[in-house]
Scaffold this motif. Structure first.
Motif, PDB file in Angstrom:
ATOM      1  N   MET A 232      16.826 -10.289  19.543  1.00 49.58           N
ATOM      2  CA  MET A 232      17.045 -10.057  18.124  1.00 49.58           C
ATOM      3  C   MET A 232      15.735  -9.684  17.454  1.00 49.58           C
ATOM      4  O   MET A 232      14.900 -10.552  17.207  1.00 49.58           O
ATOM      5  N   THR A 233      15.533  -8.425  17.195  1.00 49.68           N
ATOM      6  CA  THR A 233      14.241  -8.060  16.639  1.00 49.68           C
ATOM      7  C   THR A 233      14.343  -7.323  15.315  1.00 49.68           C
ATOM      8  O   THR A 233      13.341  -7.064  14.692  1.00 49.68           O
ATOM      9  N   ASN A 234      15.536  -6.957  14.904  1.00 50.82           N
ATOM     10  CA  ASN A 234      15.589  -6.308  13.606  1.00 50.82           C
ATOM     11  C   ASN A 234      16.339  -7.165  12.604  1.00 50.82           C
ATOM     12  O   ASN A 234      17.069  -8.084  12.953  1.00 50.82           O
ATOM     13  N   GLU A 235      16.108  -6.839  11.315  1.00 53.02           N
ATOM     14  CA  GLU A 235      16.637  -7.639  10.214  1.00 53.02           C
ATOM     15  C   GLU A 235      18.149  -7.850  10.346  1.00 53.02           C
ATOM     16  O   GLU A 235      18.662  -8.932  10.114  1.00 53.02           O
ATOM     17  N   ASN A 236      18.875  -6.786  10.763  1.00 55.19           N
ATOM     18  CA  ASN A 236      20.327  -6.869  10.822  1.00 55.19           C
ATOM     19  C   ASN A 236      20.830  -7.785  11.927  1.00 55.19           C
ATOM     20  O   ASN A 236      21.930  -8.282  11.869  1.00 55.19           O
ATOM     21  N   ALA A 237      19.995  -7.983  12.948  1.00 52.81           N
ATOM     22  CA  ALA A 237      20.439  -8.800  14.074  1.00 52.81           C
ATOM     23  C   ALA A 237      20.169 -10.281  13.852  1.00 52.81           C
ATOM     24  O   ALA A 237      20.543 -11.099  14.671  1.00 52.81           O
ATOM     25  N   LYS A 238      19.527 -10.607  12.742  1.00 51.36           N
ATOM     26  CA  LYS A 238      19.225 -12.022  12.504  1.00 51.36           C
ATOM     27  C   LYS A 238      20.493 -12.796  12.201  1.00 51.36           C
ATOM     28  O   LYS A 238      21.435 -12.276  11.611  1.00 51.36           O
ATOM     29  N   MET A 239      20.483 -14.071  12.582  1.00 51.75           N
ATOM     30  CA  MET A 239      21.619 -14.931  12.252  1.00 51.75           C
ATOM     31  C   MET A 239      21.447 -15.485  10.846  1.00 51.75           C
ATOM     32  O   MET A 239      20.331 -15.805  10.436  1.00 51.75           O
ATOM     33  N   LEU A 240      22.553 -15.580  10.135  1.00 52.71           N
ATOM     34  CA  LEU A 240      22.508 -16.157   8.787  1.00 52.71           C
ATOM     35  C   LEU A 240      22.804 -17.652   8.869  1.00 52.71           C
ATOM     36  O   LEU A 240      23.868 -18.071   9.322  1.00 52.71           O
ATOM     37  N   LYS A 241      21.831 -18.420   8.403  1.00 51.13           N
ATOM     38  CA  LYS A 241      21.998 -19.872   8.379  1.00 51.13           C
ATOM     39  C   LYS A 241      22.013 -20.324   6.923  1.00 51.13           C
ATOM     40  O   LYS A 241      21.068 -20.045   6.174  1.00 51.13           O
ATOM     41  N   ILE A 242      23.094 -20.963   6.538  1.00 47.89           N
ATOM     42  CA  ILE A 242      23.173 -21.487   5.172  1.00 47.89           C
ATOM     43  C   ILE A 242      23.077 -23.010   5.243  1.00 47.89           C
ATOM     44  O   ILE A 242      23.823 -23.670   5.976  1.00 47.89           O
ATOM     45  N   VAL A 243      22.084 -23.534   4.522  1.00 47.28           N
ATOM     46  CA  VAL A 243      21.874 -24.984   4.479  1.00 47.28           C
ATOM     47  C   VAL A 243      22.493 -25.485   3.175  1.00 47.28           C
ATOM     48  O   VAL A 243      22.034 -25.159   2.088  1.00 47.28           O
ATOM     49  N   LEU A 244      23.555 -26.247   3.330  1.00 44.40           N
ATOM     50  CA  LEU A 244      24.315 -26.730   2.168  1.00 44.40           C
ATOM     51  C   LEU A 244      23.932 -28.186   1.894  1.00 44.40           C
ATOM     52  O   LEU A 244      24.206 -29.072   2.701  1.00 44.40           O
ATOM     53  N   PHE A 245      23.283 -28.401   0.755  1.00 45.73           N
ATOM     54  CA  PHE A 245      22.884 -29.758   0.360  1.00 45.73           C
ATOM     55  C   PHE A 245      24.049 -30.380  -0.405  1.00 45.73           C
ATOM     56  O   PHE A 245      24.488 -29.828  -1.414  1.00 45.73           O
ATOM     57  N   THR A 246      24.523 -31.532   0.076  1.00 50.16           N
ATOM     58  CA  THR A 246      25.654 -32.154  -0.613  1.00 50.16           C
ATOM     59  C   THR A 246      25.211 -32.929  -1.850  1.00 50.16           C
ATOM     60  O   THR A 246      26.001 -33.187  -2.750  1.00 50.16           O
ATOM     61  N   GLY A 247      23.949 -33.338  -1.860  1.00 50.98           N
ATOM     62  CA  GLY A 247      23.385 -34.186  -2.918  1.00 50.98           C
ATOM     63  C   GLY A 247      22.219 -34.924  -2.293  1.00 50.98           C
ATOM     64  O   GLY A 247      21.841 -34.621  -1.164  1.00 50.98           O
ATOM     65  N   TYR A 248      21.655 -35.884  -3.000  1.00 51.41           N
ATOM     66  CA  TYR A 248      20.448 -36.535  -2.486  1.00 51.41           C
ATOM     67  C   TYR A 248      20.633 -38.027  -2.210  1.00 51.41           C
ATOM     68  O   TYR A 248      19.671 -38.709  -1.866  1.00 51.41           O
ATOM     69  N   ALA A 249      21.866 -38.528  -2.360  1.00 59.60           N
ATOM     70  CA  ALA A 249      22.115 -39.945  -2.067  1.00 59.60           C
ATOM     71  C   ALA A 249      21.891 -40.187  -0.573  1.00 59.60           C
ATOM     72  O   ALA A 249      22.215 -39.337   0.266  1.00 59.60           O
TER      73      ALA A 249
END
Ligand code: SF4
Length: 312
Positions: free
Chosen positions: A1-18
């Motif tokens: 994976m060397t180009n921008e389009n081949a990158k994996m999308l990782k979404i970090v979902l914060f539920t809150g801070y408790a």
């Protein structure tokens, strides 16, 4: 994976801070009182993540697993076809085997256990939560009983545990954990910013222990152990084990939190959170290194940064 389009999308979902722990260095230490997101809001985010093409959804807190809706969120993400659903956890919930079974049954793909000491004496001091190490260990036993194998580890490196890193590494080896990150503490926010002198080591003091931990992993055949948030000049010869180098090539990472949204978490960390300085002039790694935390430089300066020569 060397180009921008081949990158994996990782979404970090914060539920809150408790959280059920009170880690002394926690980046969210000042946010624990903020309102967490509602189930409806989080489900909307899970669907939005799928729509945006997320390959990986990391659900974190605070401590996301203490939410009554945690299994429902995991199940929803899996039902709509998100490939990898991951959770970074303090591990305590898994000491209850019925909870562990419910989370595994919901389809979680990977759990990242935060282990900050090799023993209760060190770990519980770091988490400021007596009993947290015993519950984490019981959680690991329960997951093994359930046949759940995709467990990774992370350890935040501070003054209070840096000398224990080799012992922590030996614990990871005994547990058979093949993916581990040793994370140099972030003092830009939260507990480590509030209590810098007590918590934040000089990189020149921490790095030898971090390198020792990596070597213990390599000797055991675990070459996927990594260090994170470090200046490269303290890790010459370990370039393949720097998280950010791999991350920049392979991932686009977005952070979706209750109080902010960052659609380029990797880029903004290197542009805003960390710095290379005039001391880096001529360094052969200048184009790939993120330097060190801005808040670190305010306290300790840049005297420990040593340009790497072309021949190194
Ligand atoms: S001298 Fe600066 S650019 Fe070079 S490795 Fe060290 S921190 Fe990074």
């Amino acid at each position: 994976m060397t180009n921008e389009n081949a990158k994996m999308l990782k979404i970090v979902l914060f539920t809150g801070y408790a959280c059920s722990n009170r880690c002394v260095f926690c980046i969210g230490a000042d946010k624990r009182g903020l309102r967490g997101r509602t189930t409806k809001e989080l489900l909307a985010s899970v669907y939005a993540a799928k729509k945006k093409g997320a390959d990986i959804l990391e659900i974190i807190g605070g401590e996301a697993t203490i939410r009554p809706d945690f299994t429902a969120l995991v199940r929803a993400a899996k039902d709509i076809g998100i490939r990898e659903v991951v959770c970074a956890t303090n591990g305590r919930v898994f000491s209850d085997i019925s909870m562990a079974g419910a989370i595994v049954g919901a389809g979680i793909n990977e759990l990242i256990f935060s282990i900050h000491g090799p023993s209760a004496a060190v770990h519980d001091k770091m988490t400021a939560s007596p009993g947290s190490f015993a519950e984490l260990k019981k959680g690991l036993v329960n997951l093994k009983k359930l046949g759940f194998r995709r467990i990774s580890g992370n350890t935040t490196v501070v003054k209070g545990n840096m000398r224990s890193l080799p012992a922590i590494a030996r614990l990871y080896v005994r547990l058979g954990i093949r993916n581990v990150e040793y994370i140099f503490v972030d003092p830009n926010y939260g507990g480590a910013r509030n209590d810098f002198d007590e918590l934040v080591p000089r990189i020149s003091a921490a790095a030898p222990h971090m390198r020792a931990a990596l070597r213990i992993g390599l000797a055991a055949g675990f070459d996927q152990w990594k260090v994170r948030y470090v200046p490269l000049c303290h890790f010459k010869g370990y370039e393949a084990q720097i998280s950010e180098m791999n991350e920049r090539v392979n991932f686009l990472t977005e952070h979706w939190a209750p109080d902010f949204k960052n659609t380029d978490a990797i880029g903004s960390r290197s542009a805003v959170g960390r710095r290379r300085t005039a001391a880096c002039k001529g360094c052969a790694r200048l184009h790939v290194c993120e330097g060190i935390w801005v808040e670190y430089l305010k306290h300790y300066g840049d005297g420990e940064l040593r340009p790497i020569g072309l021949e190194d």
